[in-house]
Design a protein around this motif. Sequence first.
Motif, mmCIF file in Angstrom:
data_model
loop_
_atom_site.group_PDB
_atom_site.id
_atom_site.type_symbol
_atom_site.label_atom_id
_atom_site.label_comp_id
_atom_site.label_asym_id
_atom_site.label_seq_id
_atom_site.Cartn_x
_atom_site.Cartn_y
_atom_site.Cartn_z
ATOM 1 N N ILE A 28 18.601 26.677 12.040
ATOM 2 C CA ILE A 28 17.830 26.165 13.117
ATOM 3 C C ILE A 28 17.051 25.184 12.413
ATOM 4 N N ARG A 29 16.794 23.955 13.048
ATOM 5 C CA ARG A 29 15.895 23.113 12.521
ATOM 6 C C ARG A 29 15.097 22.720 13.829
ATOM 7 N N ASP A 30 13.804 22.607 13.475
ATOM 8 C CA ASP A 30 12.531 22.515 14.246
ATOM 9 C C ASP A 30 12.465 20.755 14.380
ATOM 10 N N LEU A 31 12.441 20.303 15.713
ATOM 11 C CA LEU A 31 12.308 18.859 15.810
ATOM 12 C C LEU A 31 10.934 18.672 16.073
ATOM 13 N N HIS A 32 9.909 19.468 15.785
ATOM 14 C CA HIS A 32 8.413 19.326 15.983
ATOM 15 C C HIS A 32 7.973 18.660 17.265
ATOM 16 N N HIS A 33 8.783 18.543 18.474
ATOM 17 C CA HIS A 33 8.211 18.007 19.596
ATOM 18 C C HIS A 33 8.898 18.484 20.712
ATOM 19 N N ASP A 34 8.301 18.570 22.012
ATOM 20 C CA ASP A 34 9.105 19.052 23.042
ATOM 21 C C ASP A 34 9.553 20.344 23.252
ATOM 22 N N GLY A 35 9.208 21.334 22.339
ATOM 23 C CA GLY A 35 9.717 22.473 22.301
ATOM 24 C C GLY A 35 11.223 22.480 21.846
ATOM 25 N N LYS B 123 21.582 35.936 9.715
ATOM 26 C CA LYS B 123 21.421 34.864 10.740
ATOM 27 C C LYS B 123 19.916 34.385 10.828
ATOM 28 N N VAL B 124 19.940 33.535 11.805
ATOM 29 C CA VAL B 124 18.586 32.961 11.983
ATOM 30 C C VAL B 124 18.150 32.940 13.428
ATOM 31 N N GLY B 125 16.878 33.336 13.749
ATOM 32 C CA GLY B 125 16.371 32.905 14.896
ATOM 33 C C GLY B 125 14.942 32.204 14.901
ATOM 34 N N PHE B 126 14.127 32.285 16.015
ATOM 35 C CA PHE B 126 13.076 31.536 15.827
ATOM 36 C C PHE B 126 12.038 31.982 16.806
ATOM 37 N N ARG B 127 10.655 32.267 16.335
ATOM 38 C CA ARG B 127 9.652 32.709 17.176
ATOM 39 C C ARG B 127 8.646 31.318 17.418
ATOM 40 N N PHE B 128 8.618 30.940 18.484
ATOM 41 C CA PHE B 128 7.640 30.078 18.906
ATOM 42 C C PHE B 128 6.123 30.597 18.667
ATOM 43 N N THR B 129 5.380 29.955 18.275
ATOM 44 C CA THR B 129 3.709 30.173 18.079
ATOM 45 C C THR B 129 3.049 28.908 18.691
ATOM 46 N N ALA C 84 0.834 -1.313 0.148
ATOM 47 C CA ALA C 84 0.052 0.092 0.048
ATOM 48 C C ALA C 84 0.860 1.384 -0.039
ATOM 49 N N PRO C 85 0.435 2.345 -0.590
ATOM 50 C CA PRO C 85 1.346 3.448 -0.564
ATOM 51 C C PRO C 85 1.535 3.997 0.824
ATOM 52 N N ALA C 86 2.662 4.449 1.163
ATOM 53 C CA ALA C 86 3.096 4.916 2.369
ATOM 54 C C ALA C 86 2.295 6.274 2.912
ATOM 55 N N SER C 87 1.673 6.366 3.968
ATOM 56 C CA SER C 87 0.995 7.509 4.437
ATOM 57 C C SER C 87 2.039 8.460 4.632
ATOM 58 N N GLU C 88 1.418 9.830 4.497
ATOM 59 C CA GLU C 88 2.432 10.889 4.742
ATOM 60 C C GLU C 88 1.842 11.458 5.983
ATOM 61 N N THR C 89 2.863 12.005 6.743
ATOM 62 C CA THR C 89 2.394 12.707 8.198
ATOM 63 C C THR C 89 2.878 13.832 8.040
ATOM 64 N N ASP C 90 2.079 14.941 8.541
ATOM 65 C CA ASP C 90 2.281 16.118 8.447
ATOM 66 C C ASP C 90 2.857 16.591 9.877
ATOM 67 N N TYR C 91 4.022 16.890 10.146
ATOM 68 C CA TYR C 91 4.697 17.316 11.705
ATOM 69 C C TYR C 91 4.383 18.793 11.600
ATOM 70 N N LEU C 92 3.936 18.977 12.736
ATOM 71 C CA LEU C 92 3.314 20.290 13.065
ATOM 72 C C LEU C 92 4.553 21.284 13.375
ATOM 73 N N PRO D 109 12.281 12.204 9.936
ATOM 74 C CA PRO D 109 10.889 11.982 10.183
ATOM 75 C C PRO D 109 10.279 10.607 10.253
ATOM 76 N N ALA D 110 11.030 9.443 9.837
ATOM 77 C CA ALA D 110 10.244 8.247 10.087
ATOM 78 C C ALA D 110 10.082 7.712 11.401
ATOM 79 N N ASN D 111 10.668 8.423 12.290
ATOM 80 C CA ASN D 111 10.357 7.952 13.860
ATOM 81 C C ASN D 111 9.757 9.335 14.312
ATOM 82 N N GLY D 112 9.279 10.345 13.843
ATOM 83 C CA GLY D 112 8.913 11.242 14.406
ATOM 84 C C GLY D 112 9.855 12.290 14.885
ATOM 85 N N PHE D 113 11.047 12.298 14.376
ATOM 86 C CA PHE D 113 12.111 12.997 14.671
ATOM 87 C C PHE D 113 12.754 13.112 16.365
#
Length: 272
Positions: A169-176, A149-155, A130-138, A208-212
């Motif tokens: 900067i790279r977002d891990l999509h979990h735990d802030g 330079k790069v900063g980050f604004r938490f929303t 079956a086609p692999a399901s896609e997951t949107d990481y918030l 992303p395969a294990n949710g980062f």
Amino acid sequence: MPGYQLLPFSLRRPLWAVVGLLLTAEAAAQTQQPPRLVPFRQGSRFGYADLSRRLVLPALYDDAGPMVNEVAWVRRGALYGYIDGSGNPVTPVQYAAAGTFGPDGRATVVLAADTFAIGPDGQRLTGPAAPASETDYLEQGDLVRRQGKVGFRFTSGSSTVVPAEYDEIRDLHHDGLLLVRQGTKWGVLNAKGRLTLPLEYDAIRATPANGFVLPVVEQAGRFGYLGPDGKLLTPIKYATAAPFVQDVARVTTATGQPGYLDSRGREFWDDK
């Protein structure tokens, strides 16, 4: 993007790794229940232990893979087969290569130069996957750029604004948690904008395969893992480290021995 990338499987490569069948990113998708048993190396042989590290299935195998829904590959000599969580054979030990079951309930095997998929009952599957399901990481927020330079604004979950003082900067999509780079060195920021891991690591690799989750951290050619609190889950001491699959990760020790860790960083082996 130096230092942050999908983690290649980098253990010394027996046949199953060469053909790319075991511990793949597809198998790492965390959709199944956590394992009841973890591969446990006793000397040079593998069995399975419960989560208290008590050996439940005796060390009868030359190698073993993680249990996924109570089925795992094992190797005796040069050949592979599958067992269930009670140690009963699901297939004969007959394959030249064998893969960990993925979330689609399929594992790839090689038998007499024929490559095909089997199901958890050991039977050959004839239909296509079956086609692999896609997951949107918030996203946890947005990048802020200023003078190169790069900063980050938490929303989400925090009102912190990280000053634009990093090169990446790279977002891990979990735990802030955020992965941050200055020059060639990586560290980790939490949702309060504080460094939980200093900027002194050569790479931090997530997939992303294990949710980062539980990224691999590299320093001076050695590897460990990042915990959900943004601090080291394990020391940086392993010769190789693979992504977590079903709360289990395969590593190679400094002496060249394979073994497994659980998601608490506990080692499932005994060299005595």
